[in-house]
Design an enzyme around this catalytic site. Sequence first.
Site, short mmCIF file in Angstrom:
data_model
loop_
_atom_site.label_atom_id
_atom_site.label_comp_id
_atom_site.label_asym_id
_atom_site.label_seq_id
_atom_site.Cartn_x
_atom_site.Cartn_y
_atom_site.Cartn_z
NE ARG A 198 -10.32 -4.39 5.56
CZ ARG A 198 -9.15 -3.80 5.37
NH1 ARG A 198 -8.85 -3.30 4.19
NH2 ARG A 198 -8.27 -3.69 6.34
CB VAL A 199 -13.53 0.53 3.54
CG1 VAL A 199 -12.62 1.74 3.43
CG2 VAL A 199 -14.42 0.41 2.31
N GLY A 200 -10.49 -0.44 4.64
CA GLY A 200 -9.49 -0.31 5.71
C GLY A 200 -9.21 1.14 6.04
CG ASP A 201 -5.22 1.93 7.25
OD1 ASP A 201 -5.41 0.89 6.57
OD2 ASP A 201 -4.11 2.48 7.34
N GLY A 234 -5.39 -2.40 8.50
CA GLY A 234 -6.13 -1.15 8.64
C GLY A 234 -7.05 -1.08 9.84
CB THR A 237 -0.85 0.04 1.28
OG1 THR A 237 -1.87 -0.95 1.16
CG2 THR A 237 -1.49 1.40 1.50
CB THR A 261 1.47 0.52 5.10
OG1 THR A 261 1.26 -0.67 4.34
CG2 THR A 261 2.82 0.47 5.76
C1 SD4 Z 1 -5.75 -1.88 4.54
N1 SD4 Z 1 -3.82 -0.64 5.27
O1 SD4 Z 1 -6.63 -1.92 3.68
C2 SD4 Z 1 -4.38 -1.37 4.16
C3 SD4 Z 1 -3.54 -2.52 3.72
C4 SD4 Z 1 -2.10 -2.17 3.54
O2 SD4 Z 1 -0.01 -2.55 2.70
O3 SD4 Z 1 -1.58 -1.25 4.06
N2 SD4 Z 1 -1.32 -2.90 2.82
O4 SD4 Z 1 -5.94 -2.25 5.69
#
Ligand code: SD4
Length: 332
Positions: free
Chosen positions: A222-225, A248, A194, A245
């Site tokens: 699903r959505v992360g940070d 999340g 990421t 990264t």
């Molecule tokens: C997430 N933080 O969707 C992201 C994944 C990530 O390197 O950082 N990958 O949670």
Amino acid sequence: MLLYWWLMKRKTFIHQSSLLAGGILISPTFFHVKEDRLIKKNISSHTPYAISTWNVPRANEIAGEALEKGSNALDAAVLGVAYEEANLLNTTVGKGGAPDRDGEVTLDACVMNHKGDCGAVLAVQNITHVAALAKDVMEKTPHVILAGEGAKKFALSQGYISENLLTPESEKAWQEWLKKGRYEPEINVENHDTIGMLCSDQNGHLSGVCTTSGLAYKMKGRVGDSPIIGSGLFIDNNVGGAVATGLGEEVIKTVGSFLIVELMRQGKTPQEACEEAVSRILEKQISKPDFQVAYLATNKKGEIGSYSIHKGFTYTQYKNNLNQNIASKAVY
Ligand code: SD4
């Protein structure tokens, strides 16, 4: 009139392709950085720099070179990450990113500039350059976040092209994963790459971008940070900026990037602030966690810090024509 607009945009794209000759051709859907902004020289004593999570030499170099040519910090960051968004070998960003468990690639991104303006897109399908799209949300809509179908509809209205983001390789890897039937992302492998990028331009203004396909084989929706302002990215031009990264969910629970900027405001160095933000996550764990979280931060003095839970996290730094990959300190 419409034809003229289209041709002018194509012209900008052709210029950018040659600008990036020798590297990956940025998709024709990416033509949103204005040519004149890249060649305008600023008279300033501030040495610009670009830093990115993970080992992304070309993306970081593109941003660094754009800054040296006088680009503003946000345009440089969006241009830099566009390289990885178009890189089919990068399975956690843009086209070629790993799909969700239903086999669909959904992308997340956000941007924030030195004025504190921001934009984000969540769970977008079929659009490669989501960082540019997040910037368009910021600049061309009255909103900060557009999600899913609405984000895609907006992208198409702005001239982005709908593409199949699932490559034969990522489809094959997904089929293999389905056979395993369990969800165990491997530290520094499936959560890897990421891009959080922070740029400081010749005026000393800070901006940042975060772009990702999120966790491999995540649940649909699903959505992360990464596209959440304050979690995956935060900028305060009076203080500094931070990006995250890794897993999340853990970053969101501690609003990691905002926390780091606030700690720097209170006097901590970027390194101390990143370490404190990691420890806020670890203090809730009863044993050594099997997930990775990593932070990268910079302040207005140009100091840089990074810290991760597990070793293996690196960041890329471009300054004074030197592009380096640097290993981060880690708890374990
Ligand atoms: C997430 N933080 O969707 C992201 C994944 C990530 O390197 O950082 N990958 O949670």
